[in-house]
Design an enzyme around this catalytic site. Structure first.
Site, PDB file in Angstrom:
ATOM      1  CE  LYS A  32     -10.832  22.621   8.586  1.00 42.43           C
ATOM      2  NZ  LYS A  32      -9.596  22.026   8.051  1.00 42.43           N
ATOM      3  CB  VAL A  67     -11.812  25.871  13.239  1.00 40.46           C
ATOM      4  CG1 VAL A  67     -10.811  26.836  12.617  1.00 40.46           C
ATOM      5  CG2 VAL A  67     -13.213  26.156  12.754  1.00 40.46           C
ATOM      6  CG  ASP A  78     -11.400  21.636   5.041  1.00 35.90           C
ATOM      7  OD1 ASP A  78     -12.284  21.022   5.651  1.00 35.90           O
ATOM      8  OD2 ASP A  78     -10.318  21.962   5.570  1.00 35.90           O
ATOM      9  CD  GLU A  95     -11.643  24.249  20.331  1.00 38.34           C
ATOM     10  OE1 GLU A  95     -12.111  24.897  21.261  1.00 38.34           O
ATOM     11  OE2 GLU A  95     -11.073  24.788  19.360  1.00 38.34           O
ATOM     12  CB  ILE A 120      -5.253  24.778  17.149  1.00 43.41           C
ATOM     13  CG1 ILE A 120      -4.102  24.293  16.268  1.00 43.41           C
ATOM     14  CG2 ILE A 120      -4.897  26.095  17.821  1.00 43.41           C
ATOM     15  CD1 ILE A 120      -3.837  25.194  15.072  1.00 43.41           C
TER      16      ILE A 120
HETATM   17  N1  HSE Z   1      -9.016  17.854   5.375  1.00 44.70           N
HETATM   18  C1  HSE Z   1      -8.789  18.691   6.503  1.00 44.70           C
HETATM   19  C2  HSE Z   1      -7.424  19.320   6.364  1.00 44.70           C
HETATM   20  C3  HSE Z   1      -8.873  17.889   7.761  1.00 44.70           C
HETATM   21  O1  HSE Z   1      -6.645  18.878   5.499  1.00 44.70           O
HETATM   22  O2  HSE Z   1      -7.129  20.261   7.073  1.00 44.70           O
HETATM   23  C4  HSE Z   1      -9.009  18.722   9.002  1.00 44.70           C
HETATM   24  O3  HSE Z   1     -10.176  19.470   9.007  1.00 44.70           O
END
Ligand code: HSE
Length: 432
Positions: free
Chosen positions: A205, A132, A201, A129, A136
């Site tokens: 996700k 992503v 990143d 969970e 939330i």
């Molecule tokens: N580095 C990620 C962000 C952390 O800034 O959203 C959360 O996954």
């Protein structure tokens, strides 16, 4: 009372948050939820590191392998991030019969197929969970709350660091570097912040959202990914003049001949719900065939919000203790069915184009002629007045145009003697 014996990998931002919440809310979890979390071992890089909270020294070890192989551990909670070491540890944990909870989006985006297949073979759950949208509960919502739907689109702000930087640049006139340093200091950024600002990143996700939202797997390398490093204060100001905000958006759309999956800085109308998502907050907007639009909003990064999501998985696991193994959060088709990702050059979009041109008679005509030759129709123009002959920004918005045509046209325009530097090309979403 259910007891979960935990082996924790990593005691950083999220691991530390998890440990602190479990300690502070021990009675709440026991009395109100009926679950006792029993930390058996915690793997850290440095046992003597100064921490802002108390942890019994005897729990700490620098030998992560001993945690995933410990017969007294039921669940391995992987919060070290990165892919190499995490992959070895998670697969070893599964092979030793542990369930796994992870916040590691990179690991699941790149090695999800192998990990879910192994978990299925070993009849162990892998929950994720926190991978992503930070705090939330979007994975659970897709799997359970929206189970009756087929999704046809996802629009998401799922990198807190980038959203924090863009917000600071837009609202407070801060520069990129200063805003990034603040995001790092607040604990939002990845160990390597290039993953945040280059869009990787968010793409990790998006791969997870697509897998469980659209029900199929995508090859991570097929997701087109563009970060925010080329966004200037000038672009933010011009977008504002046209009534838009610039957001790093993760977008997936389903079509009969495949899906689009891309991460890109995007102009959104200022009135769009996602345009008002500020700071490290995340939002995921999905469109389901039965429910229509649904928006999930909350803290997408940071210690306690992310640990909150890890705890939701741990309670879920505790409730499943002793029950028959099913794929749980991993529907079969999300593992078996490959989804075809369309090439970025095949998309159709509206565009924001920014050129730096020498202000001379006929320049606008020349650029619009090239665009016209590529079937790109202009919907709006701003040209800033300065003294004739000086270099000025020229901004054009277009109607829907083919990405392939836009790329070819821009290549031609960038070669013109009257154009200085590389032109800016951003896509526009949210209205037509
Ligand atoms: N580095 C990620 C962000 C952390 O800034 O959203 C959360 O996954």
């Amino acid at each position: 009372m259910r007891t979960l014996r935990l082996g924790l990998l990593g005691l950083g931002q999220v691991g530390g948050g998890l440990y602190q919440i479990c300690s502070a809310k021990r009675d709440f979890f026991i009395e109100d939820i009926g679950v006792r979390f029993d930390f058996k071992k915690i793997a850290v890089k440095n046992k003597s590191k100064k921490r802002s909270f108390q942890v019994p020294k005897q729990l700490l070890t620098t030998d992560a392998m001993s945690v995933v192989r410990d017969p007294e551990v039921d669940v391995v909670v992987e919060l070290i991030g990165g892919t190499r070491e995490a992959y070895v540890l998670v697969t070893e944990a599964l092979k030793h019969g542990k369930h796994v909870v992870t916040a590691n989006k990179a690991l699941l985006a790149e090695y999800g197929d192998e990990i879910f297949a192994l978990a299925n073979k070993m009849k162990r759950w892998v929950f994720f969970e926190a991978s992503v949208g930070g705090g939330i509960p979007v994975i659970k919502a897709l799997r359970e709350g929206l189970v009756a739907n087929r999704l046809d689109s996802i629009h998401a702000i799922i990198n807190g660091t980038s959203n924090y930087i863009l917000t600071q640049m837009t609202e407070n006139g801060k520069d990129f570097k200063e805003a990034l340093a603040e995001a790092q200091q607040k604990g939002y950024a990845e160990a390597d912040p290039a993953l945040d600002i280059e869009g990787v990143d968010a793409a990790h996700k998006l791969a997870i959202l697509v897998r469980f939202g659209f029900g199929g797997r995508v090859k991570f390398s097929d997701i087109s990914c563009e970060g925010i490093t080329r966004i200037s204060s000038e672009d933010i100001a011009f977008a504002d003049e046209f009534g838009y905000r610039i957001k790093l958006l993760a977008i997936a759309k389903k079509f009969s001949d495949g899906i689009e999956a891309r991460v890109q800085p995007t102009l959104l109308p200022a009135g769009h719900m996602l345009a008002s998502v500020q700071g490290s907050f995340n939002a995921v907007m999905v469109h389901g065939d039965e429910v229509g639009d649904v928006l999930f909003y909350g803290r997408g990064a940071g210690s306690h919000p992310t640990a909150s999501a890890v705890l939701s998985d741990l309670v879920d696991l505790a409730m499943r203790q002793g029950s028959h193994f099913d794929l749980g959060k991993v529907p079969m088709r999300a593992i078996q069915r490959p989804l075809k990702v369309k090439s970025i050059s095949a998309i159709l979009s509206r565009y924001y184009l920014r050129f730096h041109i020498v202000d001379r008679p006929g320049v606008l005509a020349k650029i619009s002629e090239i665009l016209g030759k590529h079937q790109i129709s202009i919907s709006d123009v701003i040209q800033k007045e300065r003294s004739a002959g000086s270099v000025v920004p020229l901004i054009l918005l277009t109607h829907d145009a083919a990405e392939k045509q836009v790329r070819t046209a821009i290549q031609t325009i960038d070669k013109l003697e009257i154009v200085r530097g590389k032109s800016q090309v951003l896509r526009i979403e949210g209205n037509s």
